[in-house]
Scaffold this active site. Sequence first.
Site, PDB file in Angstrom:
ATOM      1  N   ASP A 114       9.540  43.046  52.137  1.00  0.00           N
ATOM      2  CA  ASP A 114      10.296  42.335  53.153  1.00  0.00           C
ATOM      3  C   ASP A 114      11.448  41.648  52.403  1.00  0.00           C
ATOM      4  OD1 ASP A 114      11.279  40.704  55.155  1.00  0.00           O
ATOM      5  OD2 ASP A 114       9.529  39.398  55.219  1.00  0.00           O
ATOM      6  N   HIS A 165       5.032  38.104  52.857  1.00  0.00           N
ATOM      7  CA  HIS A 165       5.445  36.941  52.068  1.00  0.00           C
ATOM      8  C   HIS A 165       4.468  36.640  50.933  1.00  0.00           C
ATOM      9  CE1 HIS A 165       8.588  35.061  54.993  1.00  0.00           C
ATOM     10  NE2 HIS A 165       8.712  36.374  54.872  1.00  0.00           N
ATOM     11  N   ASP A 220      14.076  45.322  60.113  1.00  0.00           N
ATOM     12  CA  ASP A 220      13.267  44.326  59.408  1.00  0.00           C
ATOM     13  C   ASP A 220      11.870  44.901  59.210  1.00  0.00           C
ATOM     14  OD1 ASP A 220      12.137  41.824  58.458  1.00  0.00           O
ATOM     15  OD2 ASP A 220      13.727  40.798  59.543  1.00  0.00           O
ATOM     16  N   GLU A 224      18.424  35.894  55.262  1.00  0.00           N
ATOM     17  CA  GLU A 224      17.719  36.036  56.534  1.00  0.00           C
ATOM     18  C   GLU A 224      16.594  35.009  56.628  1.00  0.00           C
ATOM     19  OE1 GLU A 224      14.507  37.500  59.190  1.00  0.00           O
ATOM     20  OE2 GLU A 224      14.417  37.483  56.999  1.00  0.00           O
ATOM     21  N   GLU A 225      15.966  34.722  55.491  1.00  0.00           N
ATOM     22  CA  GLU A 225      14.852  33.766  55.473  1.00  0.00           C
ATOM     23  C   GLU A 225      15.309  32.325  55.649  1.00  0.00           C
ATOM     24  OE1 GLU A 225      11.854  34.643  55.530  1.00  0.00           O
ATOM     25  OE2 GLU A 225      11.948  36.743  54.933  1.00  0.00           O
TER      26      GLU A 225
END
Length: 282
Positions: free
Chosen positions: A108, A248, A164, A141-142
Amino acid sequence: DEIGMIVTRLEEGGFVRVSKVGRVDVRTLAAQPVTIWGREPVEGLFASTPPHLQTAGENKVPDIAQQLVYTGLSAERAAALIRPGDRVTFRQEPAALLNDYVTGKSLDNRAGVAALLEAARILSSEKVLPCSVTFLLSDQEELGCRGAQTAAFAQRPDEAVAVDVSFGDSPSVPAHKTGKLGGGGMIGISPVLSGPVTEKLTRLAEKSGRPWQPEVMGGETSTNADVIALSGAGTPCGLVSIPLRSMHTTAEVIRLCDVENVGRLLADYALAGGLKGDDGAC
């Protein structure tokens, strides 16, 4: 785009305090190797108390502000190489698993980048495309989809498809909240997404005969699609995600066939001319 950390303070004994950059899963930090990007790269790892020495209550996961990264450096050497504000990333090599599975850190959103590159490879063999295509590899993006928001404003696209990852099936996660690894790309369905874009992606996926699966959301998607749709005067935007396990963490898991299928769906969408392709204009 990659989750990580940032140095907040140097402590005695070669220890460093850090803060999260993105939604780091603090449950996985104990004994994790990291790289501190100081004046030169510094290898370190999160300190971990042996379970034999833990007292009652210490089995609770401490906040990242209470955890320390050990570098082995003297105070003088650490001060010469590391400063508050230096970035910290996880140090983990990817690995191929059986049956087309891959594990590693930052899939990711490395998986999304790979899907876009596959789409670009397919389109590169075409002499003429029915529409203009721009590929965007954005960061942050995070941290609020900052790269996608500014890029969409600058590019002013007529329409867009965000890429994504999303939650993959796992014994620890409710099945109705996940997509199946190997089940193909997850086409987003949400009030904030363009209905016509979503419908066309679905038609193309069905026509191709390749696997795909719906992902229904009742509001925001928590992806770049949310900000792209609001860019400028508004941009019709769809979303295709790759199912991923252990999000994550440094041991995320995907299937390569899903990445390939998403890349081919994106290429099919461009080759079909996007929303205007049905009437021969773009």
